[in-house]
Design a protein around this motif. Structure first.
Motif, PDB file in Angstrom:
ATOM      1  N   GLN A 253      17.800   1.191  -2.009  1.00  0.00           N
ATOM      2  CA  GLN A 253      18.108  -0.129  -1.470  1.00  0.00           C
ATOM      3  C   GLN A 253      17.529  -1.203  -2.395  1.00  0.00           C
ATOM      4  O   GLN A 253      16.655  -1.059  -3.155  1.00  0.00           O
ATOM      5  CB  GLN A 253      17.623  -0.313  -0.023  1.00  0.00           C
ATOM      6  N   GLU A 254      18.072  -2.170  -2.672  1.00  0.00           N
ATOM      7  CA  GLU A 254      17.724  -3.420  -3.350  1.00  0.00           C
ATOM      8  C   GLU A 254      16.571  -4.144  -2.939  1.00  0.00           C
ATOM      9  O   GLU A 254      15.824  -4.740  -3.668  1.00  0.00           O
ATOM     10  CB  GLU A 254      18.900  -4.088  -3.777  1.00  0.00           C
ATOM     11  N   THR A 255      16.447  -4.435  -1.708  1.00  0.00           N
ATOM     12  CA  THR A 255      15.335  -5.149  -0.987  1.00  0.00           C
ATOM     13  C   THR A 255      14.481  -4.375  -0.244  1.00  0.00           C
ATOM     14  O   THR A 255      13.857  -4.621   0.644  1.00  0.00           O
ATOM     15  CB  THR A 255      16.241  -6.052  -0.016  1.00  0.00           C
ATOM     16  N   ALA A 256      13.751  -3.503  -1.150  1.00  0.00           N
ATOM     17  CA  ALA A 256      12.699  -2.595  -0.598  1.00  0.00           C
ATOM     18  C   ALA A 256      11.392  -2.611  -0.794  1.00  0.00           C
ATOM     19  O   ALA A 256      10.516  -2.298  -0.327  1.00  0.00           O
ATOM     20  CB  ALA A 256      13.202  -1.070  -1.018  1.00  0.00           C
ATOM     21  N   SER A 257      11.127  -3.853  -1.540  1.00  0.00           N
ATOM     22  CA  SER A 257       9.894  -3.824  -2.351  1.00  0.00           C
ATOM     23  C   SER A 257       8.661  -4.452  -1.165  1.00  0.00           C
ATOM     24  O   SER A 257       7.811  -3.899  -1.007  1.00  0.00           O
ATOM     25  CB  SER A 257       9.845  -5.152  -3.253  1.00  0.00           C
ATOM     26  N   GLU A 258       9.130  -5.083   0.047  1.00  0.00           N
ATOM     27  CA  GLU A 258       8.162  -5.192   0.959  1.00  0.00           C
ATOM     28  C   GLU A 258       7.913  -3.850   1.733  1.00  0.00           C
ATOM     29  O   GLU A 258       6.499  -3.546   1.926  1.00  0.00           O
ATOM     30  CB  GLU A 258       8.634  -6.163   1.845  1.00  0.00           C
ATOM     31  N   GLN A 259       8.843  -3.194   1.939  1.00  0.00           N
ATOM     32  CA  GLN A 259       8.439  -1.957   2.629  1.00  0.00           C
ATOM     33  C   GLN A 259       7.668  -1.017   1.767  1.00  0.00           C
ATOM     34  O   GLN A 259       6.811  -0.356   2.176  1.00  0.00           O
ATOM     35  CB  GLN A 259       9.919  -1.276   2.949  1.00  0.00           C
ATOM     36  N   ILE A 260       8.067  -0.912   0.439  1.00  0.00           N
ATOM     37  CA  ILE A 260       7.333  -0.161  -0.521  1.00  0.00           C
ATOM     38  C   ILE A 260       5.856  -0.352  -0.591  1.00  0.00           C
ATOM     39  O   ILE A 260       5.041   0.242  -0.582  1.00  0.00           O
ATOM     40  CB  ILE A 260       7.948  -0.155  -1.961  1.00  0.00           C
ATOM     41  N   ALA A 261       5.595  -1.894  -0.404  1.00  0.00           N
ATOM     42  CA  ALA A 261       4.060  -2.436  -0.532  1.00  0.00           C
ATOM     43  C   ALA A 261       3.585  -1.800   0.685  1.00  0.00           C
ATOM     44  O   ALA A 261       2.444  -1.366   0.804  1.00  0.00           O
ATOM     45  CB  ALA A 261       4.200  -3.727  -0.366  1.00  0.00           C
ATOM     46  N   THR A 262       4.238  -1.960   1.885  1.00  0.00           N
ATOM     47  CA  THR A 262       3.675  -1.374   3.298  1.00  0.00           C
ATOM     48  C   THR A 262       3.439   0.246   3.051  1.00  0.00           C
ATOM     49  O   THR A 262       2.140   0.424   3.488  1.00  0.00           O
ATOM     50  CB  THR A 262       4.733  -1.416   4.266  1.00  0.00           C
ATOM     51  N   TYR A 263       4.279   0.849   2.144  1.00  0.00           N
ATOM     52  CA  TYR A 263       3.637   2.442   2.301  1.00  0.00           C
ATOM     53  C   TYR A 263       2.660   2.537   1.365  1.00  0.00           C
ATOM     54  O   TYR A 263       1.556   3.429   1.362  1.00  0.00           O
ATOM     55  CB  TYR A 263       5.026   3.236   1.597  1.00  0.00           C
ATOM     56  N   ARG A 264       2.625   1.488   0.470  1.00  0.00           N
ATOM     57  CA  ARG A 264       1.352   1.795  -0.505  1.00  0.00           C
ATOM     58  C   ARG A 264      -0.003   1.279   0.087  1.00  0.00           C
ATOM     59  O   ARG A 264      -0.939   2.023  -0.120  1.00  0.00           O
ATOM     60  CB  ARG A 264       1.527   0.613  -1.899  1.00  0.00           C
ATOM     61  N   GLY A 265       0.146   0.169   1.142  1.00  0.00           N
ATOM     62  CA  GLY A 265      -0.849   0.065   1.981  1.00  0.00           C
ATOM     63  C   GLY A 265      -1.440   0.952   2.966  1.00  0.00           C
ATOM     64  O   GLY A 265      -2.478   1.390   3.283  1.00  0.00           O
ATOM     65  N   ARG A 266      -0.471   2.059   3.205  1.00  0.00           N
ATOM     66  CA  ARG A 266      -0.681   3.068   4.002  1.00  0.00           C
ATOM     67  C   ARG A 266      -1.210   4.300   3.554  1.00  0.00           C
ATOM     68  O   ARG A 266      -1.965   5.127   4.248  1.00  0.00           O
ATOM     69  CB  ARG A 266       0.647   3.505   5.114  1.00  0.00           C
ATOM     70  N   LEU A 267      -1.419   4.466   2.322  1.00  0.00           N
ATOM     71  CA  LEU A 267      -1.614   5.843   1.506  1.00  0.00           C
ATOM     72  C   LEU A 267      -3.254   5.892   1.783  1.00  0.00           C
ATOM     73  O   LEU A 267      -3.541   7.116   2.084  1.00  0.00           O
ATOM     74  CB  LEU A 267      -1.399   5.358  -0.147  1.00  0.00           C
ATOM     75  N   PRO A 268      -3.943   4.798   1.687  1.00  0.00           N
ATOM     76  CA  PRO A 268      -5.486   5.194   2.107  1.00  0.00           C
ATOM     77  C   PRO A 268      -5.693   5.721   3.416  1.00  0.00           C
ATOM     78  O   PRO A 268      -6.527   6.725   3.615  1.00  0.00           O
ATOM     79  CB  PRO A 268      -6.205   3.842   1.997  1.00  0.00           C
ATOM     80  N   SER A 269      -5.003   5.357   4.438  1.00  0.00           N
ATOM     81  CA  SER A 269      -5.039   5.814   5.741  1.00  0.00           C
ATOM     82  C   SER A 269      -4.655   7.374   5.957  1.00  0.00           C
ATOM     83  O   SER A 269      -5.288   8.123   6.619  1.00  0.00           O
ATOM     84  CB  SER A 269      -4.171   4.877   6.790  1.00  0.00           C
ATOM     85  N   PHE A 270      -3.452   7.554   5.250  1.00  0.00           N
ATOM     86  CA  PHE A 270      -3.030   8.988   5.258  1.00  0.00           C
ATOM     87  C   PHE A 270      -4.273   9.845   4.312  1.00  0.00           C
ATOM     88  O   PHE A 270      -4.618  10.973   5.182  1.00  0.00           O
ATOM     89  CB  PHE A 270      -1.822   9.129   4.106  1.00  0.00           C
TER      90      PHE A 270
END
Length: 157
Positions: free
Chosen positions: A46-63
């Motif tokens: 998808q072209e508009t995924a940057s905000e969602q990708i940032a969310t997953y990047r932020g969740r990584l430490p929690s995982f």
């Protein structure tokens, strides 16, 4: 010969249930991590995924923090249960082998966490999640085959 057949003859029902529940928690974590990988794969189409990708990047430490704590707690419980068995002490060969395997997993997990953070600027967040899932799954599967499956089976004899 089962690795733990000398160390573990029969688990109390409550101990068996706790170990199985913790194994299930670890499995659910791996399943959730795999689902996250799939969701990230679809985002890159998808072209508009940057905000969602940032969310997953932020969740990584929690995982990373969650699985480290979950594994440490499980290993501690498993070792405590083993030590309640007759004739099993901290000097028992089979206990030491199992404990050493736990220690090695925790060390490898620490290295894996560091790798995930060092990859952060070099590869996509999806690739980080994929690598983490793949390596973590391999660690747990290897331990299960060598120790946990024989440990649980030996308690059913």
């Amino acid at each position: 010969m089962l690795i733990h057949d000398k160390a573990v003859k029969k688990l109390a029902a409550a101990d068996y249930i706790m170990i199985e529940q913790e194994h299930e928690q670890l499995k659910r974590f791996l399943d959730d991590l795999q689902d996250t990988c799939r969701r990230l794969d679809t985002l890159f189409t998808q072209e508009t995924a940057s905000e969602q990708i940032a969310t997953y990047r932020g969740r990584l430490p929690s995982f990373l923090f969650y699985v480290t704590e979950l594994a440490a707690k499980h290993f501690s419980h498993e070792e405590a249960i083993m030590l309640t068995r007759p004739n099993v002490t901290v000097n028992d060969k089979y206990f030491r082998m199992h404990q050493q395997s736990h220690n090695e997993i925790m060390q490898k997990l620490d290295v894996l966490v560091d790798e995930c953070f060092s990859l952060d600027a070099k590869v996509s967040i999806a690739e980080i999640y994929h690598q983490f899932h793949q390596k973590l799954s391999a660690l747990f599967e290897e331990h299960d085959r060598a120790f946990d499956d024989p440990f649980i089976q030996s308690t059913k004899i």
